[in-house]
Design a protein around this motif. Structure first.
Motif, mmCIF file in Angstrom:
data_model
loop_
_atom_site.group_PDB
_atom_site.id
_atom_site.type_symbol
_atom_site.label_atom_id
_atom_site.label_comp_id
_atom_site.label_asym_id
_atom_site.label_seq_id
_atom_site.Cartn_x
_atom_site.Cartn_y
_atom_site.Cartn_z
ATOM 1 N N ASP A 126 0.815 -1.212 0.000
ATOM 2 C CA ASP A 126 0.000 0.000 0.000
ATOM 3 C C ASP A 126 0.853 1.267 0.000
ATOM 4 O O ASP A 126 0.323 2.382 0.065
ATOM 5 C CB ASP A 126 -0.959 0.023 1.202
ATOM 6 C CG ASP A 126 -0.282 -0.333 2.512
ATOM 7 O OD1 ASP A 126 0.734 -1.046 2.475
ATOM 8 O OD2 ASP A 126 -0.776 0.095 3.570
ATOM 9 N N ASP A 127 2.165 1.120 -0.094
ATOM 10 C CA ASP A 127 3.056 2.274 -0.210
ATOM 11 C C ASP A 127 3.692 2.328 -1.600
ATOM 12 O O ASP A 127 4.631 3.087 -1.834
ATOM 13 C CB ASP A 127 4.155 2.172 0.850
ATOM 14 C CG ASP A 127 4.890 3.490 1.084
ATOM 15 O OD1 ASP A 127 4.233 4.546 1.012
ATOM 16 O OD2 ASP A 127 6.101 3.448 1.331
ATOM 17 N N SER A 184 3.830 5.859 -3.570
ATOM 18 C CA SER A 184 4.824 6.776 -3.016
ATOM 19 C C SER A 184 6.234 6.306 -3.347
ATOM 20 O O SER A 184 7.110 7.108 -3.689
ATOM 21 C CB SER A 184 4.639 6.861 -1.494
ATOM 22 O OG SER A 184 5.654 7.641 -0.913
ATOM 23 N N TRP A 185 6.459 4.993 -3.275
ATOM 24 C CA TRP A 185 7.780 4.446 -3.564
ATOM 25 C C TRP A 185 8.186 4.704 -5.006
ATOM 26 O O TRP A 185 9.292 5.187 -5.278
ATOM 27 C CB TRP A 185 7.792 2.937 -3.292
ATOM 28 C CG TRP A 185 9.006 2.253 -3.841
ATOM 29 C CD1 TRP A 185 9.178 1.737 -5.089
ATOM 30 C CD2 TRP A 185 10.250 2.048 -3.159
ATOM 31 N NE1 TRP A 185 10.438 1.214 -5.228
ATOM 32 C CE2 TRP A 185 11.119 1.386 -4.048
ATOM 33 C CE3 TRP A 185 10.696 2.328 -1.865
ATOM 34 C CZ2 TRP A 185 12.410 1.022 -3.710
ATOM 35 C CZ3 TRP A 185 11.992 1.968 -1.518
ATOM 36 C CH2 TRP A 185 12.827 1.327 -2.431
ATOM 37 N N ASP A 191 8.521 0.392 9.390
ATOM 38 C CA ASP A 191 7.481 1.411 9.456
ATOM 39 C C ASP A 191 6.115 0.729 9.463
ATOM 40 O O ASP A 191 6.020 -0.512 9.398
ATOM 41 C CB ASP A 191 7.632 2.392 8.292
ATOM 42 C CG ASP A 191 7.286 1.787 6.935
ATOM 43 O OD1 ASP A 191 6.888 0.597 6.872
ATOM 44 O OD2 ASP A 191 7.409 2.500 5.923
ATOM 45 N N HIS A 213 3.998 0.210 7.235
ATOM 46 C CA HIS A 213 3.727 -0.581 6.034
ATOM 47 C C HIS A 213 4.486 -1.905 6.039
ATOM 48 O O HIS A 213 4.320 -2.713 5.133
ATOM 49 C CB HIS A 213 4.101 0.208 4.778
ATOM 50 C CG HIS A 213 3.351 1.491 4.620
ATOM 51 N ND1 HIS A 213 2.042 1.541 4.196
ATOM 52 C CD2 HIS A 213 3.732 2.776 4.845
ATOM 53 C CE1 HIS A 213 1.643 2.804 4.141
ATOM 54 N NE2 HIS A 213 2.664 3.574 4.533
#
Length: 595
Positions: A241-242, A245-246, A280, A282
């Motif tokens: 779910d990141d 952004s990655w 983190d 995530h």
């Protein structure tokens, strides 16, 4: 010499040690107390070289980083269509362990989330040997060494992996897993419990970057088609779910694992691996994310900027004894250069200087023996120089200078960010500089004389002192300022010039451009070659610096021939012999394949 890349990684490592947020993964008791002070970064090239810093040999469990490699194995076992029937390739937008299957079909969204990874394991062929044996063999082949798995971590996952057990049974209910899901789940847990080091992961990532060929062993571990599909899914789904952004910030196909590992792949160029167990929300390594962002930005690795093959940009590498300059040296200087010329190397580059190509060049130069004093980079065939390449070349120059060595460039048009490095417009001038530098360092002053009397000219060696005195009496003496053109092509024979001190440069016009041909200094002559070519000057002769010379003019030679023909004959024989020696040397030089 220490590579600039090693220095960069060491500085980055030190910076990120101060980043202490995050906690180890608590869902697997055997990993809950991982030492958060441990940290490593490893970068592997597609030719098998690894740069690393920190705890790069420390073993830890691969966890979800196993998923891309299991997926590639399933693709090679079954083919893309068969795998697609069971597992989709769409980003889920969910956490890695979310219970999310497609309505109606039960297909997992992709192979990077747990549901898709468990389904992937069920697709690995187990007809000839056990499924996990094949998986472990596959992982080991990608790493380039035999890997093992942790019984303790496997047992811990078996005791606590209730959500994954639920996923396995849901997959069975939709017939995604077609047999008893328990053995499949066990092999999934074993795959996650395989122990790797950061260096192992870097090599596994480099195997993906290298189209499935292990960089060191040369083994084709997975097909190019499987690698293409795997990297595509890693790009959109590898960071769960990141992922959005990655990919915006780092721009590389990647996969994280709750064990603290993270890999990223730049196809055709490098594999990056980072280990730090503090995660983190995530489930990704805090330091791993920070390091990846920094490395991608600093090295220009985002796929939008760096999507070119990382093959070596080095075209040729040789020492200057193979391409001597056209400068006329004394006999003693020529002998010394034959011995010490190997201390100056030329590296010809071509193509695009992006990270991977520049890395291969920097590594080769960094590994040169300490006896190499001068390095010349020939950039004339380079099409593009990225910012990271500029930074690395400048760092290379600083590193060499710190060891008392020198980097110089050959570039037709000076690239401004490299302006601080000494540069030459062509190779001949660069080699000439290298020769004079080596002669000054290793020779005696007489090898490169700054002033030579007429009686000491090599061209006049066969003559008696009385003949030389008679010739000198007929000569005209001149002192000439820098930049003056003494002779131009097409002029009639004007006499023979003897350089007492200073230098002249001879050049010719080729394809509309003035090309430097040779440098002549104290003790050398010019002008006599105009007697070839129907008595016309064939080169332009330009003063470089202040010049002191004597000229035996055409009128003076005519007078000598009338008054003392035997002296004139001896003079012409000496001059002809000297000219023949130079012509023969030029012929040999032009036949050199490196020219």
């Amino acid at each position: 010499m220490r590579s600039p890349i090693d220095s960069y990684l060491a500085d980055l490592y030190t910076d990120l040690l101060a980043l202490t947020s995050g906690t180890p993964y608590q869902g697997i008791p055997a990993m809950a107390d991982a030492d958060t002070s441990k940290f490593a970064i490893a970068l592997a090239t597609v030719d098998g070289h690894i740069y690393h810093v920190g705890d790069a040999e420390l073993p830890f469990s691969i966890q979800s980083i196993s998923k891309p490699f299991s997926y590639a194995l399933a693709l090679d076992d079954n083919g893309q269509d068969a795998v697609d029937e069971k597992i989709d390739v769409e980003p889920s937008g969910d956490a890695f362990n979310e219970i999310s299957l497609a309505r109606g079909t039960g297909r997992p969204a992709n192979a990077m989330i747990n549901a898709g990874a468990i389904a992937t394991i069920s697709l690995v062929n187990d007809e000839e040997s056990s499924r996990f044996e094949r998986i472990l063999e596959h992982f080991s082949a990608a790493a380039g060494r035999q890997l093992q798995y942790s019984e303790a971590i496997f047992a811990s996952e078996m005791r606590t992996g209730h959500r994954n057990r639920a996923l396995a049974h849901l997959l069975r209910s939709f017939n995604i897993i077609e047999k008893d899901p328990t053995p499949v789940l066990e092999d999934y847990f074993r795959a996650c419990a395989v122990m790797v080091s950061t260096n192992d992961l870097a090599m596994m990532a480099a195997t993906l970057a290298n189209g499935g060929t292990q960089p060191r062993t040369g083994e084709q571990v997975m097909s190019k088609e499987a690698v293409q599909r795997t990297l595509s899914v890693m790009t959109t789904c590898g960071m769960y779910d990141d992922a959005g952004s990655w990919i915006a910030a780092v721009g590389l196909p990647a996969k994280s694992g709750v064990g603290g590992g993270l890999i990223a792949v730049l196809p055709g160029q490098i594999g990056l691996a980072i280990y730090s167990p503090a995660l983190d929300p995530h489930g990704s390594s805090v330091r791993g994310l920070a390091a990846s962002e920094r490395i991608s930005a600093d090295m220009g690795l985002h796929f939008v900027r760096a999507a070119r093959l990382g093959r070596s940009v080095i075209r040729e590498h040789y020492d200057i004894t193979q391409v001597p300059s056209r400068t006329r040296h004394t006999e003693g200087a020529v002998k010394l250069l034959a011995e010490v010329g190997i201390r100056a190397h030329i590296v010809e580059l071509g193509g695009d200087l992006l990270f991977a190509g520049t890395e291969s060049m920097v590594r080769e130069i960094s590994e040169l023996e300490g006896t190499i004093e001068l390095v010349i980079l020939d950039l004339r065939r380079v099409d593009e120089i990225d910012q990271i390449a500029v930074r690395m070349i400048n760092q290379l120059a600083d590193g060499l200078a710190a060891e008392g060595r020198t980097l110089a460039l050959v570039q037709e048009h000076v690239f401004e960010p490299l302006a601080s490095i000494q540069a030459f417009p062509n190779r001949n001038e660069a080699v000439e500089w290298a020769e004079f530098t080596l002669l000054a360092r290793h020779g005696s002053p007489e090898l490169v004389p700054t002033e030579v009397a007429i009686r000491d000219f090599a061209a006049l060696t066969p003559l008696e002192s009385t003949d030389i005195a008679r010739l000198e009496a007929l000569m005209e003496e001149s002192r000439i300022e820098d930049g003056r053109i003494l002779r131009t092509p097409g002029q009639e024979f004007g006499g023979v010039y003897f350089i007492l001190s200073g230098k002249v440069v001879t050049s010719t016009v080729q394809a509309g451009r003035l090309v430097r041909h040779a440098t002549l200094s104290a003790g050398m002559t010019f002008g006599e070659m105009a007697l070839g070519g129907e008595g016309e000057q064939t080169t332009r002769v330009t003063v470089e610096g202040r010049l002191h010379l004597k000229k035996l003019s055409a009128a003076a030679i005519n007078r000598l021939e009338a008054e003392a023909p035997e002296v004139a004959l001896r003079f012409w024989k000496a001059v002809a012999r000297d000219a023949y020696t130079r012509v023969e040397a030029n012929i040999k030089d032009s036949e050199n394949p490196l020219h």
